[in-house]
Motif scaffolding. Sequence first.
Motif, PDB file in Angstrom:
ATOM      1  N   PRO A 267      -1.772  -2.553   9.261  1.00  9.35           N
ATOM      2  CA  PRO A 267      -2.256  -2.706   7.661  1.00  9.35           C
ATOM      3  C   PRO A 267      -1.274  -2.384   6.584  1.00  9.35           C
ATOM      4  CG  PRO A 267      -3.908  -1.776   9.680  1.00  9.35           C
ATOM      5  CD  PRO A 267      -2.411  -2.198   9.684  1.00  9.35           C
ATOM      6  N   SER A 268      -0.331  -1.715   6.621  1.00 11.28           N
ATOM      7  CA  SER A 268       0.640  -1.307   5.739  1.00 11.28           C
ATOM      8  C   SER A 268       1.673  -2.936   5.847  1.00 11.28           C
ATOM      9  CB  SER A 268       1.603  -0.015   5.749  1.00 11.28           C
ATOM     10  OG  SER A 268       0.524   1.396   6.603  1.00 11.28           O
ATOM     11  N   ALA A 269       2.416  -2.952   6.534  1.00 10.98           N
ATOM     12  CA  ALA A 269       2.905  -4.298   6.080  1.00 10.98           C
ATOM     13  C   ALA A 269       1.874  -5.923   5.891  1.00 10.98           C
ATOM     14  CB  ALA A 269       3.220  -4.966   7.456  1.00 10.98           C
ATOM     15  N   ASP A 270       0.637  -5.908   5.696  1.00 11.48           N
ATOM     16  CA  ASP A 270      -0.080  -7.031   5.152  1.00 11.48           C
ATOM     17  C   ASP A 270      -0.430  -6.412   3.077  1.00 11.48           C
ATOM     18  OD1 ASP A 270      -0.276  -8.179   7.074  1.00 11.48           O
ATOM     19  OD2 ASP A 270      -2.725  -6.943   7.971  1.00 11.48           O
ATOM     20  N   SER A 271      -0.496  -4.559   3.211  1.00  8.54           N
ATOM     21  CA  SER A 271      -0.334  -4.497   1.846  1.00  8.54           C
ATOM     22  C   SER A 271       0.633  -4.496   1.022  1.00  8.54           C
ATOM     23  CB  SER A 271      -1.047  -2.315   1.716  1.00  8.54           C
ATOM     24  OG  SER A 271      -2.011  -2.653   2.365  1.00  8.54           O
ATOM     25  N   LEU A 272       2.278  -4.370   1.616  1.00  7.86           N
ATOM     26  CA  LEU A 272       3.131  -4.358   1.067  1.00  7.86           C
ATOM     27  C   LEU A 272       3.447  -6.433   0.619  1.00  7.86           C
ATOM     28  CD1 LEU A 272       5.470  -2.458   0.832  1.00  7.86           C
ATOM     29  CD2 LEU A 272       6.419  -3.899   2.501  1.00  7.86           C
ATOM     30  N   ARG A 273       2.758  -6.885   1.197  1.00  5.03           N
ATOM     31  CA  ARG A 273       2.976  -8.190   1.339  1.00  5.03           C
ATOM     32  C   ARG A 273       2.121  -8.793   0.251  1.00  5.03           C
ATOM     33  NH1 ARG A 273       3.555  -9.334   6.838  1.00  5.03           N
ATOM     34  NH2 ARG A 273       1.054  -9.568   7.154  1.00  5.03           N
ATOM     35  N   LEU A 274       0.840  -7.845  -0.185  1.00  9.71           N
ATOM     36  CA  LEU A 274      -0.526  -8.358  -1.124  1.00  9.71           C
ATOM     37  C   LEU A 274       0.525  -7.609  -2.236  1.00  9.71           C
ATOM     38  CD1 LEU A 274      -3.446  -9.226  -2.028  1.00  9.71           C
ATOM     39  CD2 LEU A 274      -3.806  -6.878  -1.091  1.00  9.71           C
ATOM     40  N   LEU A 275       1.399  -6.613  -2.405  1.00 12.18           N
ATOM     41  CA  LEU A 275       1.423  -5.798  -3.509  1.00 12.18           C
ATOM     42  C   LEU A 275       2.730  -7.233  -3.953  1.00 12.18           C
ATOM     43  CD1 LEU A 275       1.918  -3.377  -5.416  1.00 12.18           C
ATOM     44  CD2 LEU A 275       3.793  -2.409  -4.237  1.00 12.18           C
ATOM     45  N   ALA A 276       2.997  -7.492  -3.170  1.00 13.54           N
ATOM     46  CA  ALA A 276       4.927  -8.782  -3.379  1.00 13.54           C
ATOM     47  C   ALA A 276       4.195  -9.845  -4.435  1.00 13.54           C
ATOM     48  CB  ALA A 276       5.475  -8.773  -1.875  1.00 13.54           C
ATOM     49  N   GLN A 277       3.120 -10.006  -4.659  1.00 16.55           N
ATOM     50  CA  GLN A 277       2.165 -11.090  -5.116  1.00 16.55           C
ATOM     51  C   GLN A 277       2.161 -10.552  -6.924  1.00 16.55           C
ATOM     52  OE1 GLN A 277       2.003 -14.089  -3.585  1.00 16.55           O
ATOM     53  NE2 GLN A 277       2.608 -13.625  -2.026  1.00 16.55           N
ATOM     54  N   TRP A 278       2.425  -9.054  -6.826  1.00 20.19           N
ATOM     55  CA  TRP A 278       1.484  -8.990  -7.856  1.00 20.19           C
ATOM     56  C   TRP A 278       2.847  -8.911  -9.022  1.00 20.19           C
ATOM     57  CZ3 TRP A 278       4.168  -4.889 -10.960  1.00 20.19           C
ATOM     58  CH2 TRP A 278       4.007  -4.331 -12.064  1.00 20.19           C
ATOM     59  N   GLY A 279       3.022  -9.971 -10.311  1.00 17.33           N
ATOM     60  CA  GLY A 279       3.993  -9.746 -10.994  1.00 17.33           C
ATOM     61  C   GLY A 279       5.677  -9.916 -10.813  1.00 17.33           C
ATOM     62  N   VAL A 280       5.255 -11.535  -9.752  1.00 21.04           N
ATOM     63  CA  VAL A 280       6.203 -12.012  -9.351  1.00 21.04           C
ATOM     64  C   VAL A 280       7.022 -12.242  -9.943  1.00 21.04           C
ATOM     65  CG1 VAL A 280       5.010 -12.732  -7.268  1.00 21.04           C
ATOM     66  CG2 VAL A 280       5.213 -14.517  -9.300  1.00 21.04           C
ATOM     67  N   ASP A 281       7.401 -13.233 -10.632  1.00 21.47           N
ATOM     68  CA  ASP A 281       8.295 -13.334 -12.262  1.00 21.47           C
ATOM     69  C   ASP A 281       8.735 -12.223 -12.901  1.00 21.47           C
ATOM     70  OD1 ASP A 281       7.176 -15.721 -12.106  1.00 21.47           O
ATOM     71  OD2 ASP A 281       5.593 -15.936 -13.071  1.00 21.47           O
ATOM     72  N   GLU A 282       8.648 -10.780 -12.555  1.00 18.89           N
ATOM     73  CA  GLU A 282       9.298 -10.047 -13.192  1.00 18.89           C
ATOM     74  C   GLU A 282      10.933  -9.625 -12.951  1.00 18.89           C
ATOM     75  OE1 GLU A 282       8.399  -8.179 -15.592  1.00 18.89           O
ATOM     76  OE2 GLU A 282       6.605  -9.007 -15.517  1.00 18.89           O
ATOM     77  N   PRO A 283      11.860 -10.045 -13.521  1.00 14.53           N
ATOM     78  CA  PRO A 283      12.811  -9.894 -13.575  1.00 14.53           C
ATOM     79  C   PRO A 283      13.504  -8.315 -12.959  1.00 14.53           C
ATOM     80  CG  PRO A 283      12.999  -9.805 -14.982  1.00 14.53           C
ATOM     81  CD  PRO A 283      11.481  -9.698 -14.839  1.00 14.53           C
ATOM     82  N   VAL A 284      14.802  -8.085 -12.240  1.00 14.15           N
ATOM     83  CA  VAL A 284      15.367  -6.685 -12.151  1.00 14.15           C
ATOM     84  C   VAL A 284      15.112  -5.965 -13.156  1.00 14.15           C
ATOM     85  CG1 VAL A 284      17.736  -7.608 -12.025  1.00 14.15           C
ATOM     86  CG2 VAL A 284      17.226  -5.531 -10.325  1.00 14.15           C
ATOM     87  N   GLU A 285      15.511  -4.648 -12.675  1.00 13.53           N
ATOM     88  CA  GLU A 285      15.700  -4.155 -14.371  1.00 13.53           C
ATOM     89  C   GLU A 285      16.724  -3.217 -13.842  1.00 13.53           C
ATOM     90  OE1 GLU A 285      14.475  -4.607 -17.142  1.00 13.53           O
ATOM     91  OE2 GLU A 285      12.632  -5.799 -16.343  1.00 13.53           O
ATOM     92  N   VAL A 286      17.537  -2.853 -14.712  1.00 13.10           N
ATOM     93  CA  VAL A 286      18.811  -2.107 -15.045  1.00 13.10           C
ATOM     94  C   VAL A 286      19.372  -0.900 -15.069  1.00 13.10           C
ATOM     95  CG1 VAL A 286      21.601  -1.620 -14.847  1.00 13.10           C
ATOM     96  CG2 VAL A 286      20.309  -3.161 -13.774  1.00 13.10           C
ATOM     97  N   ARG A 287      19.254   0.291 -15.618  1.00 15.81           N
ATOM     98  CA  ARG A 287      19.257   1.407 -16.896  1.00 15.81           C
ATOM     99  C   ARG A 287      20.182   1.404 -17.717  1.00 15.81           C
ATOM    100  NH1 ARG A 287      20.490   8.022 -15.658  1.00 15.81           N
ATOM    101  NH2 ARG A 287      22.763   7.185 -16.218  1.00 15.81           N
ATOM    102  N   GLU A 288      19.579   1.543 -18.881  1.00 14.30           N
ATOM    103  CA  GLU A 288      20.398   1.218 -20.485  1.00 14.30           C
ATOM    104  C   GLU A 288      21.474   2.070 -20.033  1.00 14.30           C
ATOM    105  OE1 GLU A 288      17.327   0.597 -22.961  1.00 14.30           O
ATOM    106  OE2 GLU A 288      16.440  -0.750 -23.066  1.00 14.30           O
TER     107      GLU A 288
END
Length: 288
Positions: A267-288
């Motif tokens: 079930p945790s894998a299913d939840s992680l896949r569901l979470l992966a659908q959130w903000g699919v267009d968000e890029p990686v971030e790096v500290r300024e």
Amino acid sequence: MDLSAELSEFLRSRRARLKPRDVGLPEFGRHRRVPGLRREELAQLAGVSVAYYTRLEQGHGQNVSLEVLDAIARALRLSDTERAHLTHLAKPTVKKRQRAAIGRPQQVRPGLVHLIDSMDAVPAVVMGRRLDVLAWNRMARALFGDFAAWEPHERNMARLVFLDPNARDLYVDWECKATEVVSVLRLYAGCYPDDQQLLALVGELSVKSEEFRSLWAAHTVTDKGHGTKRLRHPLVGEMTLAYETLKVSGSDPDLALVTYHAEPGTPSADSLRLLAQWGVDEPVEVRE
């Protein structure tokens, strides 16, 4: 940070956790005046004189040999991490170039940023000294929160755990996570006692968090390696995720890549896949 005081308090705290029966010694009397082993008992186990061990526990470790430290570590039943910490406290070996590097901002190579960006289904962060979060991918942002919304100096796992009230909801076993965070910071402090930014962080957390003060005083040490975390996410519910800490090769020994994943078919894998659908267009971030 006063290494003599740290050495003294660490040895006392490790001695206090042992009982005579733990090391095969008789326990006379129903009431002992000290918690744990007496100095005399510890010296006997380590094969050193009581006077010698007493001086060491008072913080005078400059001339102690590695052989004696190993004997004391064995007597105290220290883990490998605790043994290394004891050695750092008694015989510090920080070089001038390492001291100079401590005050400089850490940099994350573009190649490493691209690597974690490519991990579409795996939360990943790059952590540096003092548990600073230096870079993160979209999944890490979805799991832990919007690092980009915080000021650069606030992007720190210790701050997140002790100062962000949402952390107590996110980590199901918050006390275990809090102990781990403090133990990692304590280990780092033994390696780099002159790190003023670490001293400032410890001071701030000690003022703002009673739990941090209590855990810091316990002198536990651990290295962030691998294990599992139970998380309760507001969007997908409770998950059990395994984490792995990988040291990053290069000139900076204090960079680590930390990844999180779920066991396939759970079930945790299913939840992680569901979470992966959130903000699919968000890029990686790096500290300024």
